[in-house]
Write an enzyme that holds these catalytic residues in place. Structure first.
Site, PDB file in Angstrom:
ATOM      1  N   GLU A 188      87.914  98.508 150.756  1.00 60.30           N
ATOM      2  CA  GLU A 188      87.329  97.478 149.877  1.00 60.30           C
ATOM      3  C   GLU A 188      85.856  97.242 150.150  1.00 60.30           C
ATOM      4  O   GLU A 188      85.051  97.149 149.232  1.00 60.30           O
ATOM      5  CB  GLU A 188      88.093  96.153 150.011  1.00 60.30           C
ATOM      6  N   HIS A 207      99.698  87.681 151.029  1.00 62.03           N
ATOM      7  CA  HIS A 207      99.542  88.281 149.706  1.00 62.03           C
ATOM      8  C   HIS A 207      99.680  87.250 148.596  1.00 62.03           C
ATOM      9  O   HIS A 207      99.948  87.617 147.460  1.00 62.03           O
ATOM     10  CB  HIS A 207     100.588  89.393 149.505  1.00 62.03           C
TER      11      HIS A 207
END
Lengths: 372, 200
Positions: free
Chosen positions: A95, A164
């Site tokens: 990322e 998450h």
């Protein structure tokens, strides 16, 4: 004109009765079915990205699994085949690296759409979102513009656990230099995605995994490739006069269900779909509170320093004398998201919580305890 | 190069006089790097660096007035006083800053190179970084992607040993300690065994 037809469809549902009542002659001659066209949020996002990529060759897509896998949630399905590997790029699981590369490409004048598989992973790249993208236009006194879109699912899914499930709306919305959008319906998804891609500044586009499969009616205006929604304008999903309920993303659906329940008890709730978290449409929210005199803010994220906190502050600053009751804030529980289904249900707002809060503002709750 | 040296020394004096606030990272001693680079590239090639950017900006066509105005927070500065020492930019000459986060400029530079390849430009990007940034994970992530996608990026490491200041200090102390230990050993030997002259 088409927009008004679309709004009427939203307010009263897609029952054939109300459609026939409001449909003008021109629309009747175009479509022979009695129901308006429906589109899932997934297809809305896919078609918006497709049309913008087709219209502007500088737009490209980058992220994990966006190409060959057709998208982790199939949002980018078919785009690799259509535009080729030069414009739809599969990245390694890096990322920080690929977000930095996307921002650098935006510096040079391209228009990247960077996908995070979920916004939980945006934390790996948050330095590039904030320091490299959001602040550059200011630090360079306007020389560097960063026309980039960071998109992906945000907030709780189902059973994915603490790491998450976080909602990042308030983290990004506090940063000057960013625009933060949160669509609810397919119309929102199409219009806001197109506006985000066309915008010359960095936009954080917060989708919701559980909404991807939901269908919403879309008018011909929404399906047109030039359609877009203005950034910074909220939408009044349901008009009312007793209490204002603000929400964004999945919570708009919950707020609308709560409004239905409340209407049966004689409380008319006005539901505002924020659409734009930054800039926040303070005018629409305040005008609504000045009309109803009561406010319930709803969000999925953690309560402290959340979106509801900012809305409360805005209303207290601008419309204090109009309030007839304390503002109620509904948010996720102040705890990392648990895994067990029953605990998870308790950690996210439910329709009953919104109903109870609205009743409390109307002094209609059965006891004075805050947990009633 | 001479202008660059005098500029940095003047900036040093201004910083010590507190007319430049916050950070002031100086490039004196490294001037040859950016001057040598400029000699072989054009303004459509891009340069991106970290916060030691005064001379790089000058090399890309910036003026001394813009530099000193920016350093002292004046409107006439290249970033109108809103950036400061670490945020000089000159987009029309291919200079993309000026970045305060160690190592962040490397993926950004790879992004610039990506755009050049995407636009089918015949140009390259230079991403400068130092011995400190060489440790950053994002540098390796960006290098990996650049190799996979064959990007026209040139990474330039300017090792000015700034990161090593503590290590040298430690080595100096260790050297001093062992010298003293040896001296003490010699003195002890001499006193105990009367061996003051020569070695045994």
């Amino acid at each position: 004109m088409w927009g008004i037809v679309g709004q009427r469809v939203f307010r009263h549902g897609s029952s054939a009765m109300s459609l026939q009542g409001t449909r003008p002659a021109i629309l009747a001659s175009r479509s022979f079915s009695s129901a308006a066209k429906e589109m899932t949020v997934r297809d809305a996002l896919n078609s918006a990205i497709d049309e913008e990529m087709s219209a502007d060759p500088k737009v490209f897509l980058m992220g994990e699994e966006v190409g060959e896998y057709q998208g982790a949630y199939k949002i980018t399905k078919g785009l690799l085949e259509k535009y080729g590997p030069d414009r739809v790029l599969d990245t390694p699981i890096t990322e920080a690296g690929f977000t930095g590369i996307g921002v650098g490409a935006a510096y040079h004048g391209l228009k990247p759409i960077i996908e995070f598989m979920t916004f939980n992973f945006s934390m790996q790249a948050i330095d590039h979102i904030i320091n490299s993208a959001a602040k550059s236009n200011y630090m360079s006194a306007g020389q560097i513009s960063v026309p980039i879109v960071f998109r992906g699912p945000n907030g709780a899914a189902a059973g994915v656990g603490a790491q998450h499930s976080q909602c990042y709306a308030s983290w990004f919305a506090s940063c000057p230099g960013l625009k933060v959008l949160a669509p609810y319906s397919s119309e929102d998804a199409r219009g806001l995605m197109k506006a985000a891609i066309r915008d010359p500044d960095p936009v954080v586009f917060l989708e919701n995994e559980l909404l991807y499969g939901e269908s919403f009616p879309v008018s011909a205006e929404v399906l047109d490739s030039s359609f877009s929604l203005p950034i910074g304008k909220a939408k009044i999903e349901r008009e009312g006069k007793d209490v204002t309920i603000t929400a964004f993303s999945k919570m708009v659906g919950y707020a609308l269900k709560a409004a239905e329940i409340l209407s049966k008890e004689g409380i008319s709730a006005e539901v505002i779909n924020l659409r734009s978290i930054r800039p926040l449409d303070r005018a629409t929210i305040n005008n609504s509170v000045r009309k109803t005199n009561r406010l319930v803010t709803v969000e999925e994220g953690f309560p402290q320093h959340g979106i509801g906190a900012e809305i409360c502050a805005s209303v207290v600053e601008d419309s204090f004398e109009y309030l007839d009751a304390a503002i109620e804030r509904i948010a996720g529980a102040d705890v990392p998201m648990p895994y067990a289904a029953n605990l998870e249900r308790l950690a996210v707002p439910q329709v009953e919580d919104i109903v109870r809060a609205a009743k409390r503002t109307c002094y209609r709750s059965s006891s004075l305890a805050a947990t009633a | 190069m001479a202008t660059m040296r005098r500029m940095e020394i003047a900036a040093d004096s201004l910083y010590k006089a507190k007319l430049i606030r916050g950070f002031c990272h100086l490039y004196d001693g490294q001037e040859a790097v950016c001057v040598g680079m400029e000699a072989s590239i054009n303004k459509k090639d891009c340069i991106i660096t970290a916060y030691r950017d005064h001379c790089t900006f000058l090399g890309r066509g910036g003026t001394l007035l813009e530099i000193f105005s920016e350093l002292m927070g004046r409107q006439g500065g290249c970033s109108k006083g809103k950036g400061g020492s670490m945020h000089f930019y000159k987009k029309e000459s291919g200079f993309y800053g000026g970045h305060g986060i160690v190592g962040a400029q490397v993926p950004l530079g790879c992004g610039l190179a990506f755009a050049q390849k995407y636009n089918k430009d015949e140009n390259v990007t230079f991403a400068l970084y130092g011995d400190g940034a060489a440790n950053q994970g994002q540098l390796f992530e960006a290098l990996n992607i650049s190799a996979l996608w064959d990007l026209p990026i040139i990474l330039v490491c300017e090792n000015n040993h700034c990161k090593d200041v503590n290590l040298f200090l430690l080595l100096d102390f260790l050297r001093l300690f062992f010298t003293l230990l040896l001296l003490w050993n010699r003195v002890l030997n001499g006193w105990l065994f009367g061996r003051w002259h020569g070695h045994c």
